[in-house]
Design a protein around this motif. Structure first.
Motif, mmCIF file in Angstrom:
data_model
loop_
_atom_site.group_PDB
_atom_site.id
_atom_site.type_symbol
_atom_site.label_atom_id
_atom_site.label_comp_id
_atom_site.label_asym_id
_atom_site.label_seq_id
_atom_site.Cartn_x
_atom_site.Cartn_y
_atom_site.Cartn_z
ATOM 1 N N ARG A 1 -4.420 11.497 -7.728
ATOM 2 C CA ARG A 1 -5.403 12.530 -7.508
ATOM 3 C C ARG A 1 -4.531 13.688 -7.131
ATOM 4 N NH1 ARG A 1 -10.795 11.861 -3.637
ATOM 5 N NH2 ARG A 1 -11.793 13.898 -4.879
ATOM 6 N N PRO A 2 -4.331 14.464 -8.478
ATOM 7 C CA PRO A 2 -3.585 15.722 -8.178
ATOM 8 C C PRO A 2 -4.000 16.984 -7.552
ATOM 9 C CG PRO A 2 -4.161 15.550 -10.524
ATOM 10 C CD PRO A 2 -4.653 14.385 -9.905
ATOM 11 N N HIS A 3 -5.745 16.795 -7.619
ATOM 12 C CA HIS A 3 -6.405 17.764 -7.155
ATOM 13 C C HIS A 3 -7.761 17.360 -6.533
ATOM 14 C CE1 HIS A 3 -9.433 21.097 -7.729
ATOM 15 N NE2 HIS A 3 -8.382 22.205 -7.320
ATOM 16 N N ARG A 4 -8.527 17.785 -5.480
ATOM 17 C CA ARG A 4 -9.762 17.234 -5.121
ATOM 18 C C ARG A 4 -10.498 16.691 -6.161
ATOM 19 N NH1 ARG A 4 -13.575 20.970 -4.779
ATOM 20 N NH2 ARG A 4 -12.807 23.120 -4.604
ATOM 21 N N ALA A 5 -10.742 17.546 -7.291
ATOM 22 C CA ALA A 5 -11.594 17.470 -8.010
ATOM 23 C C ALA A 5 -11.176 16.634 -9.577
ATOM 24 C CB ALA A 5 -12.036 18.869 -8.832
ATOM 25 N N TYR A 6 -9.988 16.035 -9.573
ATOM 26 C CA TYR A 6 -9.478 15.321 -10.552
ATOM 27 C C TYR A 6 -8.698 13.776 -10.301
ATOM 28 C CZ TYR A 6 -10.372 19.322 -13.462
ATOM 29 O OH TYR A 6 -10.999 20.514 -14.059
ATOM 30 N N ARG B 1 -0.652 6.920 -17.545
ATOM 31 C CA ARG B 1 -0.481 6.482 -18.944
ATOM 32 C C ARG B 1 -0.869 7.613 -20.203
ATOM 33 N NH1 ARG B 1 -3.488 0.878 -21.031
ATOM 34 N NH2 ARG B 1 -2.844 1.012 -23.081
ATOM 35 N N TYR B 2 -1.569 8.447 -19.763
ATOM 36 C CA TYR B 2 -2.216 9.636 -20.913
ATOM 37 C C TYR B 2 -1.536 11.011 -20.653
ATOM 38 C CZ TYR B 2 -5.463 5.747 -22.093
ATOM 39 O OH TYR B 2 -5.872 4.524 -22.602
ATOM 40 N N VAL B 3 -0.456 10.897 -19.702
ATOM 41 C CA VAL B 3 0.139 12.376 -19.603
ATOM 42 C C VAL B 3 1.052 12.933 -20.599
ATOM 43 C CG1 VAL B 3 1.701 13.551 -17.966
ATOM 44 C CG2 VAL B 3 -0.097 12.112 -17.018
ATOM 45 N N VAL B 4 0.774 13.860 -21.063
ATOM 46 C CA VAL B 4 1.367 14.596 -22.276
ATOM 47 C C VAL B 4 2.524 15.440 -21.549
ATOM 48 C CG1 VAL B 4 1.604 16.079 -24.275
ATOM 49 C CG2 VAL B 4 -0.463 14.322 -23.816
ATOM 50 N N LYS B 5 2.295 16.366 -20.732
ATOM 51 C CA LYS B 5 3.166 17.076 -20.214
ATOM 52 C C LYS B 5 2.359 17.954 -18.853
ATOM 53 C CE LYS B 5 2.158 21.253 -23.103
ATOM 54 N NZ LYS B 5 3.032 22.285 -24.083
ATOM 55 N N TYR B 6 3.301 18.520 -17.913
ATOM 56 C CA TYR B 6 2.562 19.112 -16.623
ATOM 57 C C TYR B 6 3.493 19.930 -16.024
ATOM 58 C CZ TYR B 6 6.206 16.029 -14.937
ATOM 59 O OH TYR B 6 7.615 15.390 -15.028
ATOM 60 N N ASN B 7 3.098 20.923 -15.297
ATOM 61 C CA ASN B 7 3.686 21.860 -14.307
ATOM 62 C C ASN B 7 3.074 21.700 -12.962
ATOM 63 O OD1 ASN B 7 1.600 23.519 -14.543
ATOM 64 N ND2 ASN B 7 2.402 24.414 -16.582
ATOM 65 N N ALA B 8 3.661 22.809 -12.310
ATOM 66 C CA ALA B 8 3.060 22.784 -10.705
ATOM 67 C C ALA B 8 1.492 23.217 -10.708
ATOM 68 C CB ALA B 8 3.867 23.843 -9.886
ATOM 69 N N ASN C 1 0.347 18.972 -3.666
ATOM 70 C CA ASN C 1 0.457 17.567 -4.339
ATOM 71 C C ASN C 1 1.413 17.451 -5.522
ATOM 72 O OD1 ASN C 1 -1.790 16.644 -2.707
ATOM 73 N ND2 ASN C 1 -3.316 17.326 -4.332
ATOM 74 N N TYR C 2 2.012 18.431 -6.023
ATOM 75 C CA TYR C 2 2.869 18.514 -6.821
ATOM 76 C C TYR C 2 4.208 17.406 -6.481
ATOM 77 C CZ TYR C 2 5.872 19.933 -10.893
ATOM 78 O OH TYR C 2 6.786 19.902 -11.971
ATOM 79 N N PRO C 3 5.010 17.759 -5.522
ATOM 80 C CA PRO C 3 6.169 16.725 -5.136
ATOM 81 C C PRO C 3 5.664 15.433 -5.302
ATOM 82 C CG PRO C 3 6.017 18.531 -3.828
ATOM 83 C CD PRO C 3 4.673 18.640 -4.264
ATOM 84 N N GLU C 4 4.533 14.775 -4.673
ATOM 85 C CA GLU C 4 4.021 13.441 -4.748
ATOM 86 C C GLU C 4 3.898 12.940 -6.091
ATOM 87 O OE1 GLU C 4 4.175 11.207 -2.260
ATOM 88 O OE2 GLU C 4 3.249 9.668 -2.870
ATOM 89 N N PHE C 5 3.201 13.979 -6.806
ATOM 90 C CA PHE C 5 2.891 13.679 -8.066
ATOM 91 C C PHE C 5 4.452 13.215 -9.039
ATOM 92 C CE2 PHE C 5 0.954 13.727 -12.417
ATOM 93 C CZ PHE C 5 2.051 14.210 -13.276
#
Length: 244
Positions: free
Chosen positions: A193-198, A203-210, A226-230
């Motif tokens: 859960r990277p954000h309270r709304a999501y 498995r379906y992560v393509v790319k990400y940032n902070a 939540n980024y460091p824990e992610f």
């Protein structure tokens, strides 16, 4: 169990080898001083402490070569450079130790790696039955008077707005009234859960940032705290996916 320390600094090699022998007295502990020497070792390590900045083939390059050969070694990078942490995703690193670190930290990481190794052995012993049962995990969602079976493996991500949860699958969305926190409790370690709304499926992560995560059929927000824990959880997910 075979533990290898790969570092071009003799003092670092000797210190880590001594600590590894102390914490794992039954393990075979070996050292090497270059990426080239590491790639020539037979049999390959079970657990590898790998420096990144080395003359010749650096640690990241050596790790990529190991993965290209099909190696499932548990890789723990040991470096003074924090900026390489994101590249470690590409080789399914188990952990990333930044020098200098305390003895307690080394012991904790090695202990976790040993448990991971033991889980891999157990998985090999029982075959793929546990995988097939995981693939069959599902939940029942009641929406508009109809109950629908939803397999966890098919959930790309879920989001909540005005008390309504939307589960996004590939090519289908399912809406129902509920709490995202309840869905999170059931989801398991492949979700985050990277954000309270999501709530997203690794498995379906393509790319990400902070600030956001691009998924195969949508985008989720990332709360900065939540980024460091992610990052840590995604590393562990990738390592699990390297299991035979």
């Amino acid at each position: 169990m075979r533990i290898v320390i790969c570092d071009d600094e003799a003092a670092v090699r000797d210190t880590l080898a001594e600590k590894a022998k102390e914490y794992c007295p039954r393990a075979e502990v070996l050292c090497c001083q270059s990426g080239e020497e590491l790639l020539g070792m037979e049999p390959e390590p079970d657990i590898l402490f790998l420096d990144i900045q080395m003359p010749g083939k650096n640690g990241m390059e050596a790790a990529k070569k190991l993965r290209e050969k099909g190696s499932r070694v548990i890789i723990i990078f040991v470096t003074a450079m924090e900026e390489y942490v994101f590249q470690s995703f590409d080789v399914g690193a188990f952990h990333y130790l930044v020098k200098p670190f305390a003895d307690e930290k080394f012991q904790s990481v090695l202990g976790s790696a040993v448990r991971q190794y033991q889980q891999i052995l157990a998985f090999q012993a029982q075959g793929k039955d546990s995988l097939s049962s995981e693939e069959g995990r599902h939940l029942l969602v009641k929406s508009k008077g109809t109950c629908t079976k939803v397999f966890w493996k098919d959930i790309v991500y879920a989001e909540v707005f005005n008390r309504k949860v939307t589960i996004h699958k590939m090519g289908e969305d399912i809406e129902y009234y509920g709490r995202l926190s309840e869905l999170e409790k059931q989801a398991g370690e492949d979700f985050f859960r990277p954000h309270r709304a999501y709530l997203i499926h690794f498995r379906y992560v393509v790319k990400y940032n902070a600030s956001s995560i691009l998924l195969e059929n949508g985008t989720a927000l990332m709360a900065k705290q939540n980024y460091p824990e992610f990052v840590k959880r995604y590393l562990k997910y990738n390592q699990r996916m390297k299991k035979p």
